[in-house]
Design a protein around this motif. Structure first.
Motif, PDB file in Angstrom:
ATOM      1  N   GLN A  19     -38.985 -62.146   3.086  1.00  0.00           N
ATOM      2  CA  GLN A  19     -37.769 -62.745   4.592  1.00  0.00           C
ATOM      3  C   GLN A  19     -37.106 -61.931   5.064  1.00  0.00           C
ATOM      4  O   GLN A  19     -36.735 -61.343   5.036  1.00  0.00           O
ATOM      5  N   GLN A  20     -36.925 -62.447   6.065  1.00  0.00           N
ATOM      6  CA  GLN A  20     -36.150 -61.739   7.604  1.00  0.00           C
ATOM      7  C   GLN A  20     -34.568 -61.024   6.679  1.00  0.00           C
ATOM      8  O   GLN A  20     -34.558 -60.461   7.418  1.00  0.00           O
ATOM      9  N   SER A  21     -33.775 -62.455   5.815  1.00  0.00           N
ATOM     10  CA  SER A  21     -32.615 -62.158   5.569  1.00  0.00           C
ATOM     11  C   SER A  21     -32.888 -61.409   4.437  1.00  0.00           C
ATOM     12  O   SER A  21     -31.860 -60.401   4.178  1.00  0.00           O
ATOM     13  N   GLY A  22     -34.021 -60.709   4.299  1.00  0.00           N
ATOM     14  CA  GLY A  22     -33.675 -59.851   2.997  1.00  0.00           C
ATOM     15  C   GLY A  22     -34.070 -60.013   1.434  1.00  0.00           C
ATOM     16  O   GLY A  22     -34.140 -61.108   1.126  1.00  0.00           O
ATOM     17  N   ASP A  23     -34.415 -58.978   1.062  1.00  0.00           N
ATOM     18  CA  ASP A  23     -34.412 -60.059  -0.554  1.00  0.00           C
ATOM     19  C   ASP A  23     -33.359 -59.260  -1.571  1.00  0.00           C
ATOM     20  O   ASP A  23     -32.436 -58.574  -1.602  1.00  0.00           O
ATOM     21  N   ASN A  24     -32.674 -60.606  -2.314  1.00  0.00           N
ATOM     22  CA  ASN A  24     -32.299 -59.910  -3.201  1.00  0.00           C
ATOM     23  C   ASN A  24     -31.650 -59.559  -4.380  1.00  0.00           C
ATOM     24  O   ASN A  24     -32.268 -59.626  -5.487  1.00  0.00           O
ATOM     25  N   VAL A  26     -29.044 -59.199  -7.711  1.00  0.00           N
ATOM     26  CA  VAL A  26     -28.256 -60.253  -8.015  1.00  0.00           C
ATOM     27  C   VAL A  26     -27.727 -60.127  -9.349  1.00  0.00           C
ATOM     28  O   VAL A  26     -29.127 -58.822  -9.891  1.00  0.00           O
ATOM     29  N   CYS A  39     -28.485 -57.807  -0.679  1.00  0.00           N
ATOM     30  CA  CYS A  39     -29.471 -57.238   0.069  1.00  0.00           C
ATOM     31  C   CYS A  39     -30.386 -56.316  -0.056  1.00  0.00           C
ATOM     32  O   CYS A  39     -29.516 -55.700   0.902  1.00  0.00           O
ATOM     33  N   TYR A  41     -34.018 -54.561   2.004  1.00  0.00           N
ATOM     34  CA  TYR A  41     -34.766 -54.888   3.129  1.00  0.00           C
ATOM     35  C   TYR A  41     -35.597 -53.971   2.996  1.00  0.00           C
ATOM     36  O   TYR A  41     -35.020 -52.798   2.756  1.00  0.00           O
TER      37      TYR A  41
ATOM     38  N   HIS B  51     -35.070 -69.849   3.393  1.00  0.00           N
ATOM     39  CA  HIS B  51     -34.857 -69.286   4.275  1.00  0.00           C
ATOM     40  C   HIS B  51     -33.987 -67.689   3.187  1.00  0.00           C
ATOM     41  O   HIS B  51     -33.822 -66.582   4.239  1.00  0.00           O
ATOM     42  N   ASP B  54     -35.487 -65.675  -3.394  1.00  0.00           N
ATOM     43  CA  ASP B  54     -35.046 -66.064  -4.672  1.00  0.00           C
ATOM     44  C   ASP B  54     -33.755 -65.412  -4.989  1.00  0.00           C
ATOM     45  O   ASP B  54     -33.988 -64.459  -4.323  1.00  0.00           O
ATOM     46  N   LEU B 111     -29.391 -63.447  10.812  1.00  0.00           N
ATOM     47  CA  LEU B 111     -29.960 -63.033   9.850  1.00  0.00           C
ATOM     48  C   LEU B 111     -31.490 -63.399   9.442  1.00  0.00           C
ATOM     49  O   LEU B 111     -32.962 -62.879   8.665  1.00  0.00           O
ATOM     50  N   ASN B 112     -31.406 -64.487   9.565  1.00  0.00           N
ATOM     51  CA  ASN B 112     -32.815 -65.313  10.127  1.00  0.00           C
ATOM     52  C   ASN B 112     -33.366 -65.360  11.633  1.00  0.00           C
ATOM     53  O   ASN B 112     -33.356 -66.354  11.584  1.00  0.00           O
ATOM     54  N   PHE B 169     -25.245 -60.731   1.188  1.00  0.00           N
ATOM     55  CA  PHE B 169     -25.462 -61.285   0.239  1.00  0.00           C
ATOM     56  C   PHE B 169     -24.073 -62.810   0.892  1.00  0.00           C
ATOM     57  O   PHE B 169     -24.466 -63.974   0.147  1.00  0.00           O
ATOM     58  N   LYS B 172     -24.711 -65.002   2.562  1.00  0.00           N
ATOM     59  CA  LYS B 172     -25.893 -66.089   2.116  1.00  0.00           C
ATOM     60  C   LYS B 172     -25.137 -67.169   1.214  1.00  0.00           C
ATOM     61  O   LYS B 172     -25.708 -68.485   1.386  1.00  0.00           O
TER      62      LYS B 172
END
Lengths: 321, 202
Positions: A19-24, A26, A39, A41, B51, B54, B111-112, B169, B172
């Motif tokens: 997704q555009q908002s990057g991978d999380n 955690v 996040c 990218y 959006h 995970d 972000l999106n 983060f 989000k």
């Protein structure tokens, strides 16, 4: 699972971000609750854009399209910027209206100079880097296209069963500049998907299609190439096809011939040697005789007379038997 | 529609408020609006988590429940309060939500940027919750139970600045929290208005 003293880790073989908002990324406590996050990218730097093509509609604007790169997806938001400038002077300008004819396109609506070449290029930028295309140099007059010819009319030619007459008007936006324009006609039978193209229709606004099937509905379209505008030597760009216009040939009492056209590309299998020789004769007449129009008319009159006399012979023959 | 008796009477309500036909209609209308916005809030939360990637949206996802300025979850004892008091708390929460939804919309716009449906839903949510808050205030005024004292200035701008500097983060997580609070408060408002609506418990 990491221990309490781990301060760094390396992640290998990551797939591109979904997704555009990057991978999380955690950090969980033992009970599963999230302590902190960040996040990532994951992606690729942009490749060099290429294959820039541009066209000007009626010399009033310029639209350009390009291909982003050979491998496609960068998985990151990548910004593409189309830049242009006059070749020998002027500052860099940036196109502002994007995605007009697809995802990698831009439209420059006004303030374009004629008779002076432009330099055009595309810059691609994302978080991992940038890339620039090669520079395309062009003159607006060499990439002109226009609107489809309006007012296309298709009508029968008297009682001739295998002919239709097509007439149209020059595209009005360039009507004062189209004395060297070329036109193309295409036509097909109503329930067919195969178009036949007539492309020797230079600088005329009418054409007669011949060798058609009697009693058949045909769809016809016309398009224009503003070749030679302001003395340009380049090929010009074909307009879109006009809206289809339909007409039907008169019915025949005898089995009709196979397909044919006024100047079909590739010729028709049903054109016999007589027809080929006649075509050559008419071509010669066009070049060397001043009455070429007269000869076509005479030919049509002769064909109509032939059909009428053929019907008369058929009526007579049973009596003779 | 049968006439209802005593559906508007709350033994703990201000005794000077008298039920009027237009008040019943207003309550019914506001209740319907709250029910509709509850459904929209569920859809917004679903769209939002899709959006963010995970583990947002996964079962058991438990981000830190950071406090959000001007707004908290409904208190555990909310349902035990008198209806007018519950509605006052609902109105206060509904008034705090629009600037927070605007902040989330701005953050998600960065972000999106291509998630147009999400951005549209966030914009619509801010507008719709303003309308619901105004309708609840109108019901309270008609009941003679309007909010007491001025509301504090919203701290949304400070929230936005703090979140933007904290990273992607946390941005989000903030949006997830605000969308969750939006759902909680509109569904709470729907339930509280249901106590007053015709056919609801006396």
């Amino acid at each position: 699972m990491l221990n309490a003293s781990t301060m760094a880790l390396a992640l290998a073989n990551l797939n591109g971000s979904r997704q555009q908002s990057g991978d999380n990324l955690v950090c969980h406590a033992r009970d599963g609750s999230i302590l902190a996050g960040s996040c990532l990218y994951v992606g690729l730097p942009p490749e060099k854009p290429f294959n820039i093509s541009c066209w000007s509609r009626n010399m009033k604007d310029l639209t350009c399209r390009w291909t982003p790169g050979t491998h496609g997806e960068t998985f990151l938001h990548t910004n593409y910027s189309l830049k242009y400038k006059l070749r020998w002077y002027g500052q860099d300008n940036t196109c502002e209206e994007y995605h007009t004819v697809g995802p990698h396109s831009c439209h420059i609506p006004k303030d374009l100079a004629l008779f002076t070449p432009y330099e055009i290029w595309v810059e691609a930028t994302n978080r991992l880097g940038s890339a620039r295309s090669d520079v395309l140099t062009l003159d607006i007059l060499d990439v002109v296209t226009t609107d489809p010819p309006p007012d296309v009319h298709v009508s029968r030619v008297g009682g001739l069963e295998d002919q239709l007459s097509v007439r149209w008007v020059s595209p009005p936006a360039l009507k004062d500049f189209l004395f060297q324009a070329k036109y193309q006609i295409r036509y097909r039978v109503e329930d067919s998907v195969d178009w036949k193209v007539v492309d020797d229709v230079s600088n005329q606004t009418s054409c007669r299609l011949a060798g058609l099937k009697p009693g058949t509905v045909y769809f016809v379209q016309v398009r224009c190439n503003p070749f030679g505008i302001y003395g340009s030597k380049k090929a010009g760009i074909w307009s879109e096809w006009s809206h289809p216009t339909a007409a039907s040939t008169p019915r025949s009492e005898r089995p009709g011939p196979g397909g044919g056209a006024c100047e079909p590309r590739g010729g028709e299998p049903s054109s016999g040697p007589v027809r080929r020789e006649l075509k050559q004769f008419l071509g010669w007449l066009k070049k060397h005789a001043y009455c070429s129009n007269l000869s076509f008319r005479l030919y049509d009159q002769w064909r109509a007379w032939m059909q009428k006399s053929h019907k008369t012979r058929n009526q007579v023959l049973p009596d003779k038997l | 529609m049968s006439r209802r008796e005593g559906s508007l009477e709350d033994p703990q309500a201000d005794s000077s408020a008298s039920p009027l036909p237009h008040l019943e209609a207003k309550i019914q209308q506001t209740h319907s609006l709250a029910r509709l916005l509850t459904k929209y809030a569920e859809q917004l939360l679903q769209e939002y988590v899709q959006h963010q990637g995970d583990p947002f949206g996964l079962p058991g996802f438990s981000p830190p429940r950071l406090p959000v300025a001007d707004l908290s979850d409904p208190a555990p004892g909310h349902a035990g309060l008198p209806v007018p008091e519950r509605l006052r708390l609902d109105a206060a929460a509904l008034a705090a939500l629009p600037p927070l939804l605007d902040v989330v919309r701005r953050l998600q716009g960065e972000l999106n940027p291509l998630a147009l449906r999400l951005l549209g839903r966030l914009e619509d949510a801010a507008r719709q919750v303003r309308a619901l808050g105004a309708a609840v205030e109108a019901v309270l005024a008609a009941l003679g139970a309007e909010s007491r004292g001025p509301r504090p200035e919203p701290a949304a701008a400070a929230v936005a600045a703090a979140t933007a500097s904290a990273g992607v983060f946390p941005a989000k997580v903030l949006g997830f929290r605000v969308c969750g609070l939006y759902l909680e408060w509109v569904s709470r408002t729907e339930a509280d208005l249901g106590q007053l609506a015709p056919g609801g418990p006396a």
